[in-house]
Write a protein that holds these residues in place. Structure first.
Motif, PDB file in Angstrom:
ATOM      1  N   SER A 156       5.998   9.112 -10.528  1.00  0.00           N
ATOM      2  CA  SER A 156       7.408   8.913 -10.867  1.00  0.00           C
ATOM      3  C   SER A 156       7.975  10.243 -11.342  1.00  0.00           C
ATOM      4  O   SER A 156       7.331  10.957 -12.124  1.00  0.00           O
ATOM      5  N   THR A 157       9.165  10.581 -10.855  1.00  0.00           N
ATOM      6  CA  THR A 157       9.756  11.878 -11.158  1.00  0.00           C
ATOM      7  C   THR A 157      11.249  11.735 -11.414  1.00  0.00           C
ATOM      8  O   THR A 157      11.895  10.795 -10.939  1.00  0.00           O
ATOM      9  N   ALA A 158      11.805  12.689 -12.132  1.00  0.00           N
ATOM     10  CA  ALA A 158      13.245  12.769 -12.338  1.00  0.00           C
ATOM     11  C   ALA A 158      13.622  14.230 -12.541  1.00  0.00           C
ATOM     12  O   ALA A 158      12.905  14.976 -13.225  1.00  0.00           O
ATOM     13  N   TRP A 159      14.739  14.621 -11.942  1.00  0.00           N
ATOM     14  CA  TRP A 159      15.244  15.979 -12.145  1.00  0.00           C
ATOM     15  C   TRP A 159      16.757  15.990 -12.039  1.00  0.00           C
ATOM     16  O   TRP A 159      17.374  15.044 -11.550  1.00  0.00           O
ATOM     17  N   VAL A 160      17.330  17.080 -12.535  1.00  0.00           N
ATOM     18  CA  VAL A 160      18.782  17.247 -12.615  1.00  0.00           C
ATOM     19  C   VAL A 160      19.143  18.613 -12.047  1.00  0.00           C
ATOM     20  O   VAL A 160      18.388  19.588 -12.234  1.00  0.00           O
ATOM     21  N   TYR A 161      20.290  18.694 -11.386  1.00  0.00           N
ATOM     22  CA  TYR A 161      20.886  19.982 -11.060  1.00  0.00           C
ATOM     23  C   TYR A 161      22.166  20.109 -11.874  1.00  0.00           C
ATOM     24  O   TYR A 161      23.092  19.304 -11.716  1.00  0.00           O
ATOM     25  N   ASP A 162      22.222  21.112 -12.737  1.00  0.00           N
ATOM     26  CA  ASP A 162      23.413  21.342 -13.566  1.00  0.00           C
ATOM     27  C   ASP A 162      23.776  22.828 -13.568  1.00  0.00           C
ATOM     28  O   ASP A 162      24.109  23.399 -14.599  1.00  0.00           O
ATOM     29  N   GLY A 163      23.716  23.411 -12.389  1.00  0.00           N
ATOM     30  CA  GLY A 163      23.846  24.849 -12.224  1.00  0.00           C
ATOM     31  C   GLY A 163      22.514  25.481 -11.896  1.00  0.00           C
ATOM     32  O   GLY A 163      22.435  26.614 -11.402  1.00  0.00           O
ATOM     33  N   THR A 182       0.810  -1.205   0.000  1.00  0.00           N
ATOM     34  CA  THR A 182       0.000   0.000   0.000  1.00  0.00           C
ATOM     35  C   THR A 182       0.848   1.263   0.000  1.00  0.00           C
ATOM     36  O   THR A 182       0.346   2.344  -0.252  1.00  0.00           O
ATOM     37  N   HIS A 183       2.133   1.130   0.319  1.00  0.00           N
ATOM     38  CA  HIS A 183       3.036   2.274   0.270  1.00  0.00           C
ATOM     39  C   HIS A 183       4.418   1.762  -0.089  1.00  0.00           C
ATOM     40  O   HIS A 183       4.939   0.846   0.540  1.00  0.00           O
ATOM     41  N   GLU A 184       5.000   2.374  -1.107  1.00  0.00           N
ATOM     42  CA  GLU A 184       6.361   2.011  -1.496  1.00  0.00           C
ATOM     43  C   GLU A 184       7.070   3.264  -2.008  1.00  0.00           C
ATOM     44  O   GLU A 184       6.502   4.045  -2.766  1.00  0.00           O
ATOM     45  N   THR A 185       8.290   3.449  -1.544  1.00  0.00           N
ATOM     46  CA  THR A 185       9.126   4.540  -2.017  1.00  0.00           C
ATOM     47  C   THR A 185      10.420   3.969  -2.554  1.00  0.00           C
ATOM     48  O   THR A 185      11.076   3.168  -1.888  1.00  0.00           O
ATOM     49  N   LEU A 186      10.782   4.365  -3.754  1.00  0.00           N
ATOM     50  CA  LEU A 186      12.053   4.015  -4.380  1.00  0.00           C
ATOM     51  C   LEU A 186      12.748   5.311  -4.755  1.00  0.00           C
ATOM     52  O   LEU A 186      12.135   6.182  -5.370  1.00  0.00           O
ATOM     53  N   LYS A 187      14.020   5.421  -4.368  1.00  0.00           N
ATOM     54  CA  LYS A 187      14.727   6.661  -4.626  1.00  0.00           C
ATOM     55  C   LYS A 187      16.184   6.372  -4.957  1.00  0.00           C
ATOM     56  O   LYS A 187      16.837   5.568  -4.291  1.00  0.00           O
ATOM     57  N   CYS A 227      18.507  12.828  -9.851  1.00  0.00           N
ATOM     58  CA  CYS A 227      17.578  12.290  -8.863  1.00  0.00           C
ATOM     59  C   CYS A 227      16.387  11.631  -9.548  1.00  0.00           C
ATOM     60  O   CYS A 227      15.776  12.228 -10.442  1.00  0.00           O
ATOM     61  N   VAL A 228      16.051  10.422  -9.110  1.00  0.00           N
ATOM     62  CA  VAL A 228      14.890   9.677  -9.606  1.00  0.00           C
ATOM     63  C   VAL A 228      14.102   9.195  -8.396  1.00  0.00           C
ATOM     64  O   VAL A 228      14.685   8.657  -7.442  1.00  0.00           O
ATOM     65  N   HIS A 229      12.788   9.370  -8.453  1.00  0.00           N
ATOM     66  CA  HIS A 229      11.941   9.057  -7.297  1.00  0.00           C
ATOM     67  C   HIS A 229      10.657   8.396  -7.786  1.00  0.00           C
ATOM     68  O   HIS A 229      10.020   8.890  -8.727  1.00  0.00           O
TER      69      HIS A 229
END
Length: 270
Positions: free
Chosen positions: A38-45, A10-15, A26-28
């Protein structure tokens, strides 16, 4: 170890996240009773969101983690993971190959009947981004709850020395009416240092812990953040993820500094 099939309970987190010099990936994946995000983001400045999608993932027939959608593929490779993230046009935005070093697992103190949590705090890996491949150090967490509380809130921080020789992570949370605090540090030889839960806490940008005769203090500086609401007819939580820098002090003497990831979330589950 092989990760079990995804999208369970009923609840699952993958990171997963990976520090590569001044780049961050980052992928979540979050699954509740009424929502899957489901999400993904980048820090490149600066922070760049790659995607945020709901109810798009499917687990293959494999008996290990192998989930995918049109923008995300996550496959267990026995001792690591392969991740591909695509933007909405279908182009590969970035990919990651991560290898485990040390694995730590414990039961969820809020409900010992749950599967609990698994942490890979000192992974090594590579990221391919804009035609170049970068080496780095990262982290994976997996939380699997058969039953989840209605209300929750937590702060979490993870960091590593730039050379990967030391990794630390900790949380300060409330799940239902259960308080949950920890601080852990894994050394180059794989030995684990754990603070007394009664002596571990987060403030807005500072994390405190005590282990034996040593007082630890972690100062966090944000460089960028990404956030989203996890909301459905029966759930409403606010999730913020931050990339920045941390400095670790032991008895007020600086030990090391390095890239850091912080996350906090609060609201309802369902």
């Amino acid at each position: 170890m092989r990760q079990p099939r995804g999208l369970q309970g009923t609840h699952e987190t993958l990171k997963w996240h990976l520090f590569c010099d001044d780049l961050f990936f980052c992928v979540h994946v979050f699954t509740g009773e009424s929502i899957e995000v489901s999400t993904a983001w980048v820090y490149d400045g600066g922070v760049r969101e790659i995607f945020r999608h709901e109810n798009t993932l499917q687990q293959s027939a494999a008996d290990y983690l192998d989930i995918s959608s049109r923008t995300l593929q996550i496959v267990d490779v026995d001792g690591g993971v392969s991740i591909v993230c695509r933007d909405d046009s279908g182009e590969v935005a970035f990919s990651m190959e991560l290898k485990e070093r040390n694995v730590f697992a414990w039961k969820d103190p809020a409900d010992p009947d749950n599967e609990g949590v698994i942490h890979w705090p000192d992974m090594s890996g590579t990221a391919t981004y804009k035609g170049k491949t970068y080496s780095g150090h990262g982290y994976c967490k997996r939380v699997m709850w058969a039953e989840s509380p209605r209300y929750w809130g937590y702060r979490f921080l993870q960091s590593t020395k730039p050379d990967g020789s030391l990794a630390l992570w900790g949380a300060d949370g409330v799940f239902g009416f259960s308080k949950y605090d920890y601080f852990r540090l894994v050394r180059p030889d794989g030995t684990l240092l754990s603070a007394d839960p009664e002596m571990s806490s987060h403030k807005q940008n500072t994390f405190y812990a005590k282990a034996g005769d040593t007082n630890y203090r972690i100062a966090f500086e944000e460089l960028g953040y990404w956030e989203t609401r996890l909301v459905s007819k029966s759930m409403d939580s606010m999730l913020r993820q931050q990339y920045g820098r941390m400095t670790l002090f032991a008895n007020e003497k600086e030990v090391t500094s390095g890239p850091a990831f912080r996350e906090y979330c609060y609201g309802t589950l369902g």
